[in-house]
Design a protein around this motif. Structure first.
Motif, PDB file in Angstrom:
ATOM      1  N   GLU A 102       0.822  -1.213   0.000  1.00  0.00           N
ATOM      2  CA  GLU A 102       0.000   0.000   0.000  1.00  0.00           C
ATOM      3  C   GLU A 102       0.855   1.261   0.000  1.00  0.00           C
ATOM      4  O   GLU A 102       0.488   2.282  -0.586  1.00  0.00           O
ATOM      5  CB  GLU A 102      -0.928  -0.013   1.216  1.00  0.00           C
ATOM      6  CG  GLU A 102      -2.020  -1.077   1.146  1.00  0.00           C
ATOM      7  CD  GLU A 102      -2.747  -1.245   2.465  1.00  0.00           C
ATOM      8  OE1 GLU A 102      -2.401  -0.509   3.420  1.00  0.00           O
ATOM      9  OE2 GLU A 102      -3.641  -2.123   2.547  1.00  0.00           O
ATOM     10  N   SER A 103       2.024   1.203   0.637  1.00  0.00           N
ATOM     11  CA  SER A 103       2.874   2.388   0.745  1.00  0.00           C
ATOM     12  C   SER A 103       3.512   2.786  -0.581  1.00  0.00           C
ATOM     13  O   SER A 103       4.087   3.875  -0.694  1.00  0.00           O
ATOM     14  CB  SER A 103       3.973   2.153   1.784  1.00  0.00           C
ATOM     15  OG  SER A 103       4.961   1.255   1.305  1.00  0.00           O
ATOM     16  N   LEU A 104       3.430   1.914  -1.605  1.00  0.00           N
ATOM     17  CA  LEU A 104       4.018   2.233  -2.905  1.00  0.00           C
ATOM     18  C   LEU A 104       3.170   3.226  -3.690  1.00  0.00           C
ATOM     19  O   LEU A 104       3.638   3.791  -4.691  1.00  0.00           O
ATOM     20  CB  LEU A 104       4.209   0.946  -3.727  1.00  0.00           C
ATOM     21  CG  LEU A 104       5.121  -0.121  -3.105  1.00  0.00           C
ATOM     22  CD1 LEU A 104       5.140  -1.365  -3.982  1.00  0.00           C
ATOM     23  CD2 LEU A 104       6.533   0.428  -2.911  1.00  0.00           C
ATOM     24  N   GLY A 105       1.927   3.406  -3.280  1.00  0.00           N
ATOM     25  CA  GLY A 105       1.065   4.373  -3.941  1.00  0.00           C
ATOM     26  C   GLY A 105       0.627   3.966  -5.333  1.00  0.00           C
ATOM     27  O   GLY A 105       0.375   4.826  -6.185  1.00  0.00           O
ATOM     28  N   LEU A 106       0.512   2.662  -5.573  1.00  0.00           N
ATOM     29  CA  LEU A 106       0.046   2.167  -6.870  1.00  0.00           C
ATOM     30  C   LEU A 106      -1.468   2.002  -6.804  1.00  0.00           C
ATOM     31  O   LEU A 106      -1.970   1.187  -6.022  1.00  0.00           O
ATOM     32  CB  LEU A 106       0.723   0.824  -7.196  1.00  0.00           C
ATOM     33  CG  LEU A 106       2.256   0.874  -7.304  1.00  0.00           C
ATOM     34  CD1 LEU A 106       2.826  -0.533  -7.416  1.00  0.00           C
ATOM     35  CD2 LEU A 106       2.682   1.721  -8.494  1.00  0.00           C
ATOM     36  N   PRO A 107      -2.221   2.745  -7.603  1.00  0.00           N
ATOM     37  CA  PRO A 107      -3.686   2.741  -7.469  1.00  0.00           C
ATOM     38  C   PRO A 107      -4.319   1.414  -7.868  1.00  0.00           C
ATOM     39  O   PRO A 107      -3.919   0.780  -8.847  1.00  0.00           O
ATOM     40  CB  PRO A 107      -4.133   3.864  -8.418  1.00  0.00           C
ATOM     41  CG  PRO A 107      -3.017   3.991  -9.406  1.00  0.00           C
ATOM     42  CD  PRO A 107      -1.766   3.671  -8.668  1.00  0.00           C
TER      43      PRO A 107
END
Length: 446
Positions: free
Chosen positions: A36-41
């Motif tokens: 989740e912390s990677l910011g991939l939608p």
């Protein structure tokens, strides 16, 4: 020591590795937080139990919106570095895997790392697999990681560059120096992502080491094989030995028609070319002719190039080759500060955990010449400086020099880098043995 062993009976891929880690007890919530912390939608991680043949295993699937982005290494690095959840070691490990892929792809495409654009390995699912593997192995905290030989599979797969034979060029580059085994399956069994994981993480390759097993994780590939279970098994346990293990190659040849100067020159060239050790012994050959046995110890992946050098320099007609298991004491580089200046050397640990420091001869000789003292004086000062400043060192906890008079046992720097030769690259993440048409941004697991 804590030991992890990966049995790659039907190859290795990113999704199989992650599934095996989760099945072995790695914290799933920590993995999800990292993703989740990677910011991939729109990314979702689906975990379930499946049957492969007659055996239970864990299976993972990454779902995400369709995407067509072809990311470069700098793009991947930006995604990983913007995470405020991943630790420094997890980011470093993930980036090392991606860089291995980039170096391999640059090699096969005649380009450089910064110009390479990942195709399959740059897809969202591959990013998730590699980052998750970095988190999982970091959380395991193993002292050593051992992989079994890797099967590549057979046949052809379709990648972004068209039809390619298995292993694909990038994967083959990653697998250089890694023991392979032939499994008669018409599919891609070891994917680029799997090859990168093995390349970066493996301390060595071989059979299941001596260990007491505590956990076993089974990770399923997506393909169903007709005569075997498509499962990657991950063993976690304890090894009673404090000694490290690796495999080396011994090259030997008998020489009776070359001069001592040629032998000495050849030994120096072999060491410069990467041999671990080179030595010669006097022997009696046929008809009681005096001769020299030239012996070279090398890493298996270096054997072929060193053989060529021996043939070229000595003119010998034959070289014997042996694969040997080697026990090695934990060791690391270290520098002490003495009244004669800084002296570099190595720390090695006895079985009972006691550290020993061996100063490097060249360093001591240089300091002795500058200070106009004897070599023995510098050696003695280096040993005393080490004993005063570093009484309680443990293997795997690197240290920094302590100046004379500052004998504090705390505050040392800890450099947790491992010695893996990982310069490779691949741009395809086919997680396990299917035909892959990568014209769209969907996951292609194998």
């Amino acid at each position: 020591m804590k030991t992890v062993y990966l049995e790659c009976a039907t190859g290795i891929s990113g999704d199989m590795t992650l599934a095996a880690l989760l099945d072995a007890g790695v914290d799933e919530a920590a993995i999800r937080r990292g993703i989740e912390s990677l910011g991939l939608p729109g990314v979702q991680l689906q975990v379930q139990e499946v049957m492969k043949g007659c055996f239970r295993a864990k299976s993972i699937k990454v779902t995400h919106p369709e995407q067509h982005a072809h990311r470069g290494f700098s793009d991947i690095a930006a995604i990983i570095n913007r995470s405020d959840v991943l630790t420094v070691s997890q980011k470093s490990l993930a980036l090392e895997m991606f860089r291995a892929v980039a170096v391999a792809e640059a090699k096969v495409h005649g380009s450089d790392v910064e110009q390479i654009h990942f195709h399959e390995v740059g897809a969202i699912d591959s990013i998730v697999d590699i980052v998750s593997a970095a988190i999982g192995f970091d959380l395991l905290g193993a002292d050593q990681i051992v992989f079994g030989p890797l099967p590549t599979g057979r046949g052809e797969v379709r990648i972004d560059h068209g039809l390619c034979a298995v292993p694909t060029p990038g994967t083959a580059e990653l697998l250089k120096g890694i023991p392979l085994r032939d499994v008669p399956v018409l599919a891609e069994l070891t994917t680029p992502t799997g090859a990168a994981i093995a390349r970066v993480l493996a301390d060595r390759f071989g059979p299941l080491p001596d260990m007491t097993i505590e956990q076993i994780g089974s990770g399923a590939g997506t393909m169903d094989l007709p005569d075997r279970a498509n499962i990657l098994r991950l063993f976690v346990g304890q090894s009673s030995s404090s000694l490290g293990q690796d495999e080396v190659c011994l090259l030997e040849t008998n020489l009776d028609d070359v001069t001592g100067e040629v032998i000495g020159y050849t030994k120096q060239r072999l060491l410069a070319a990467g041999a671990l050790d080179v030595y010669s012994s006097s022997i009696q050959m046929k008809k009681d002719r005096p001769g020299v046995l030239l012996s070279v110890i090398a890493r298996p992946e270096m054997a072929s190039s060193l053989e060529e050098l021996i043939f070229k320099e000595t003119g010998t007609l034959g070289i014997r080759k042996h694969l040997l298991q080697r026990s090695i004491r934990p060791r690391q580089a270290h520098t002490v500060v003495t009244e004669y200046g800084s002296v570099a050397g190595k720390i090695a640990w006895q079985r009972d955990g006691r550290p020993e420091f061996s100063p490097e001869f060249e360093e001591c000789a240089k300091a002795a010449a500058i200070s106009n003292c004897t070599l023995r004086d510098v050696y003695r000062a280096a040993i005393i400086a080490f004993e005063r400043s570093q009484p309680d060192l443990k293997p795997g906890v690197p240290v920094s020099p302590t100046p004379p008079g500052e004998h504090d046992d705390h505050g040392h720097s800890h450099d947790h880098s491992h010695s893996h030769d990982h310069s490779h690259d691949h741009s395809h993440d086919h997680d396990h043995g299917h035909r892959h048409d990568h014209d769209h941004g969907h996951r292609h697991d194998h």
